[in-house]
Design a protein around this motif. Structure first.
Motif: not given
Ligand SMILES: [Zn+2]
Length: 130
Positions: A8, A11, A32, A34, A42, A45
């Motif tokens: 990502c 993050c 992502c 997270t 986050c 993404h």
């Molecule tokens: Zn992320």
């Protein structure tokens, strides 16, 4: 193909390969990790895998085109980079070698003193300072 290699941009966590409900390859994506587990830390993404594959392919074609067009320059630049990396590796390994040789010399002295203490029947613990 890129599982474990995508991260990502925000993050820097790994992005996991996710397939669509209908298993359509054009909808598969990397998301992502997270965001997947902690949505507040986050954003969502993602990049579709076909887009990523296309970007990597284009980049590879661009690099190959550059190398074939400017081979001498590419060789010079890469040679300089490799020399820097190998010089650094040699410096680090020489430092490790010096440290290991110093320790080996210390051990030789300790063993010699232990041997001499045995010969004079002194306690071998006397070689170690308090
Ligand atoms: Zn992320």
């Amino acid at each position: 193909m890129f599982s474990g290699l995508t991260f990502c941009a925000d993050c820097e966590a790994k992005m996991y390969y996710c397939t669509s409900v209908k298993f359509e390859k054009r909808r598969d994506f990397f998301g992502c990790s997270t965001h997947r587990h902690r949505k507040d830390q986050c954003s969502a993404h993602y990049i579709r895998s076909v887009v990523l594959e296309d970007m990597v392919l284009r980049h590879m074609q661009m690099v190959i085109s550059y190398v074939t067009t400017h081979e001498a320059h590419f060789r010079a630049v890469m040679g300089a980079r490799l020399k820097l990396a190998s010089d650094e590796a040699i410096r680090v390994n020489k430092k490790k070698l010096a440290k290991a040789e110093k320790r080996l010399h210390e051990l030789d002295r300790i063993f010699m003193r232990l041997y001499e203490d045995r010969g004079t029947a002194r306690s071998p613990t006397s070689v170690f300072p308090p």
